[in-house]
Design a protein around this motif. Structure first.
Motif, PDB file in Angstrom:
ATOM      1  N   HIS A 203       0.848  -1.197   0.000  1.00 43.10           N
ATOM      2  CA  HIS A 203       0.000   0.000   0.000  1.00 43.10           C
ATOM      3  C   HIS A 203       0.880   1.243   0.000  1.00 43.10           C
ATOM      4  N   ASP A 204       0.685   2.104  -0.999  1.00 40.86           N
ATOM      5  CA  ASP A 204       1.409   3.374  -1.074  1.00 40.86           C
ATOM      6  C   ASP A 204       0.461   4.500  -0.712  1.00 40.86           C
ATOM      7  N   PHE A 205       0.903   5.400   0.145  1.00 44.15           N
ATOM      8  CA  PHE A 205       0.070   6.539   0.535  1.00 44.15           C
ATOM      9  C   PHE A 205       0.978   7.660   1.025  1.00 44.15           C
ATOM     10  N   PHE A 206       0.379   8.717   1.514  1.00 47.20           N
ATOM     11  CA  PHE A 206       1.180   9.848   1.996  1.00 47.20           C
ATOM     12  C   PHE A 206       0.859  10.117   3.462  1.00 47.20           C
ATOM     13  N   ILE A 207       1.888  10.435   4.236  1.00 47.62           N
ATOM     14  CA  ILE A 207       1.681  10.910   5.607  1.00 47.62           C
ATOM     15  C   ILE A 207       2.340  12.281   5.683  1.00 47.62           C
ATOM     16  N   ASP A 208       1.547  13.287   5.967  1.00 42.53           N
ATOM     17  CA  ASP A 208       2.065  14.656   6.016  1.00 42.53           C
ATOM     18  C   ASP A 208       2.893  14.962   4.762  1.00 42.53           C
ATOM     19  N   ARG A 209       2.357  14.607   3.646  1.00 39.66           N
ATOM     20  CA  ARG A 209       2.932  14.849   2.303  1.00 39.66           C
ATOM     21  C   ARG A 209       4.188  14.035   1.987  1.00 39.66           C
ATOM     22  N   ALA A 210       4.609  13.167   2.909  1.00 32.96           N
ATOM     23  CA  ALA A 210       5.768  12.307   2.622  1.00 32.96           C
ATOM     24  C   ALA A 210       5.258  10.934   2.178  1.00 32.96           C
ATOM     25  N   PRO A 211       5.870  10.339   1.145  1.00 32.54           N
ATOM     26  CA  PRO A 211       5.413   9.024   0.697  1.00 32.54           C
ATOM     27  C   PRO A 211       5.632   7.959   1.774  1.00 32.54           C
ATOM     28  N   ALA A 212       4.636   7.118   1.944  1.00 30.76           N
ATOM     29  CA  ALA A 212       4.719   6.058   2.957  1.00 30.76           C
ATOM     30  C   ALA A 212       4.331   4.730   2.320  1.00 30.76           C
ATOM     31  N   LYS A 213       4.812   3.637   2.912  1.00 35.63           N
ATOM     32  CA  LYS A 213       4.565   2.308   2.365  1.00 35.63           C
ATOM     33  C   LYS A 213       4.171   1.350   3.480  1.00 35.63           C
ATOM     34  N   ARG A 214       3.163   0.522   3.163  1.00 43.12           N
ATOM     35  CA  ARG A 214       2.764  -0.526   4.116  1.00 43.12           C
ATOM     36  C   ARG A 214       2.771  -1.859   3.387  1.00 43.12           C
ATOM     37  N   PHE A 215       3.661  -2.747   3.827  1.00 41.03           N
ATOM     38  CA  PHE A 215       3.727  -4.088   3.251  1.00 41.03           C
ATOM     39  C   PHE A 215       2.893  -5.032   4.109  1.00 41.03           C
ATOM     40  N   VAL A 216       1.995  -5.769   3.469  1.00 37.22           N
ATOM     41  CA  VAL A 216       1.180  -6.743   4.199  1.00 37.22           C
ATOM     42  C   VAL A 216       1.562  -8.149   3.730  1.00 37.22           C
ATOM     43  N   LEU A 217       1.955  -8.972   4.682  1.00 36.13           N
ATOM     44  CA  LEU A 217       2.307 -10.356   4.370  1.00 36.13           C
ATOM     45  C   LEU A 217       1.041 -11.189   4.287  1.00 36.13           C
ATOM     46  N   GLY A 218       1.059 -12.174   3.428  1.00 39.32           N
ATOM     47  CA  GLY A 218      -0.072 -13.100   3.370  1.00 39.32           C
ATOM     48  C   GLY A 218       0.170 -14.262   4.304  1.00 39.32           C
ATOM     49  N   ASP A 219      -0.752 -15.190   4.313  1.00 39.45           N
ATOM     50  CA  ASP A 219      -0.556 -16.329   5.208  1.00 39.45           C
ATOM     51  C   ASP A 219       0.372 -17.337   4.547  1.00 39.45           C
ATOM     52  N   TRP A 220       0.676 -18.348   5.274  1.00 43.44           N
ATOM     53  CA  TRP A 220       1.686 -19.309   4.839  1.00 43.44           C
ATOM     54  C   TRP A 220       1.029 -20.574   4.323  1.00 43.44           C
ATOM     55  N   TYR A 221      -0.053 -20.983   4.953  1.00 39.26           N
ATOM     56  CA  TYR A 221      -0.568 -22.311   4.616  1.00 39.26           C
ATOM     57  C   TYR A 221      -1.303 -22.346   3.286  1.00 39.26           C
ATOM     58  N   THR A 222      -1.731 -21.206   2.763  1.00 39.40           N
ATOM     59  CA  THR A 222      -2.302 -21.232   1.411  1.00 39.40           C
ATOM     60  C   THR A 222      -1.367 -20.618   0.376  1.00 39.40           C
ATOM     61  N   GLN A 223      -0.555 -19.607   0.775  1.00 42.73           N
ATOM     62  CA  GLN A 223       0.226 -18.908  -0.245  1.00 42.73           C
ATOM     63  C   GLN A 223       1.728 -18.820   0.009  1.00 42.73           C
ATOM     64  N   LYS A 224       2.196 -19.297   1.159  1.00 42.41           N
ATOM     65  CA  LYS A 224       3.640 -19.200   1.484  1.00 42.41           C
ATOM     66  C   LYS A 224       4.174 -17.813   1.167  1.00 42.41           C
ATOM     67  N   SER A 225       3.458 -16.806   1.594  1.00 36.73           N
ATOM     68  CA  SER A 225       3.813 -15.418   1.323  1.00 36.73           C
ATOM     69  C   SER A 225       5.086 -15.024   2.071  1.00 36.73           C
ATOM     70  N   MET A 226       5.866 -14.133   1.453  1.00 38.56           N
ATOM     71  CA  MET A 226       7.119 -13.714   2.071  1.00 38.56           C
ATOM     72  C   MET A 226       7.532 -12.366   1.497  1.00 38.56           C
ATOM     73  N   LEU A 227       8.130 -11.534   2.345  1.00 39.36           N
ATOM     74  CA  LEU A 227       8.684 -10.266   1.876  1.00 39.36           C
ATOM     75  C   LEU A 227      10.203 -10.369   2.011  1.00 39.36           C
ATOM     76  N   LEU A 228      10.895 -10.035   0.932  1.00 39.58           N
ATOM     77  CA  LEU A 228      12.357 -10.063   0.969  1.00 39.58           C
ATOM     78  C   LEU A 228      12.884  -8.647   0.888  1.00 39.58           C
ATOM     79  N   TYR A 229      13.930  -8.387   1.657  1.00 37.68           N
ATOM     80  CA  TYR A 229      14.611  -7.102   1.569  1.00 37.68           C
ATOM     81  C   TYR A 229      16.062  -7.380   1.205  1.00 37.68           C
ATOM     82  N   ASP A 230      16.536  -6.717   0.153  1.00 39.32           N
ATOM     83  CA  ASP A 230      17.933  -6.883  -0.240  1.00 39.32           C
ATOM     84  C   ASP A 230      18.431  -5.599  -0.890  1.00 39.32           C
TER      85      ASP A 230
END
Ligand code: MN
Length: 238
Positions: A203-230
């Motif tokens: 989710h991309d949005f703005f907080i006090d005019r600064a760009p902000a990001k919210r990453f939402v992980l999914g569940d594991w047992y149906t989608q094995k969701s994962m967020l990687l940072y590199d």
């Protein structure tokens, strides 16, 4: 080496295939990742560190312990189902428990990590129960019951919550955007990672005019969701 974020694995001996995926994931992660953050609901439910064997969670602890011994740093934030994971679990596995929320630094970015249920402020019945169960008084009283009684209480609570969920809309069970912005403002962050809602998204949005990001992980047992940072980049796998 990359850092991985996962949540909502809901591991239980009732779904042995999930535990197998977890074992495989942890094995393959060695040498490829340097850190794993588990943002809550690793377990389907947890009623105290002394009930591990009754619940059949010895295998999961062994997987965690072996991965930590192989050199991985594993961090854990409580979910609403496993908020009773405690110091004995920490000692046995070598995982480190972080407060919910916790702010970490990835490169030059401050990132807030949370399970996510505290952001669902429209779900007032959940917030009331959460408030009560996170008190020392409740925890002390609950953990002092025999395991068999705790099991009964936990399964009654899960049944009640399943019934209540049916009458709650998706909107009510999702995070409240105002609360998201408040928490991010309070902690001076513009990036947040959470799970709980099982709705993987960026989710991309703005907080006090600064760009902000919210990453939402999914569940594991149906989608094995994962967020990687590199190297300054995030990628969400779902
Ligand atoms: Mn949850």
């Amino acid at each position: 080496m990359p850092t991985a974020f996962i949540s909502d694995l809901h591991l239980t001996p009732d779904r042995p295939e999930s535990t197998e995926w977890f074992r495989q994931f942890m094995r393959e992660s060695r040498g490829l990742l340097n850190r794993i953050y588990i943002l809550g609901d690793l377990f389907e439910f947890w009623i105290g560190d002394d009930a591990r064997d009754t619940l059949g969670y010895g295998e999961v602890e062994e997987i965690l312990q072996a991965t930590v011994e192989a050199g991985m740093d594993i961090f854990f934030i409580h979910g609403n189902r496993d908020f009773l994971v405690g110091r004995d679990f920490e000692r046995r596995t070598g995982c480190r428990i972080l407060a919910d929320p916790t702010v970490i630094e990835l490169g030059t970015t401050r990132v807030l990590l949370t399970h996510g249920d505290a952001l669902c402020t429209d779900d007032t019945t959940h917030q009331q129960a959460r408030k009560q169960m996170l008190t020392d008084k409740w925890r002390f009283a609950f953990l002092n019951q025999p395991v068999s009684e705790r099991l009964d209480t936990a399964s009654a609570m899960r049944k009640k919550s399943e019934i209540e969920k049916k009458s709650k809309s998706m909107e009510i069970m999702d995070v409240n955007q105002k609360q998201v912005e408040k928490v991010m403002r309070d902690h001076g962050v513009r990036t947040m990672i959470h799970g709980h809602t099982h709705q993987p998204a960026v989710h991309d949005f703005f907080i006090d005019r600064a760009p902000a990001k919210r990453f939402v992980l999914g569940d594991w047992y149906t989608q094995k969701s994962m967020l990687l940072y590199d190297k300054g980049c995030f990628s969400l796998k779902r």
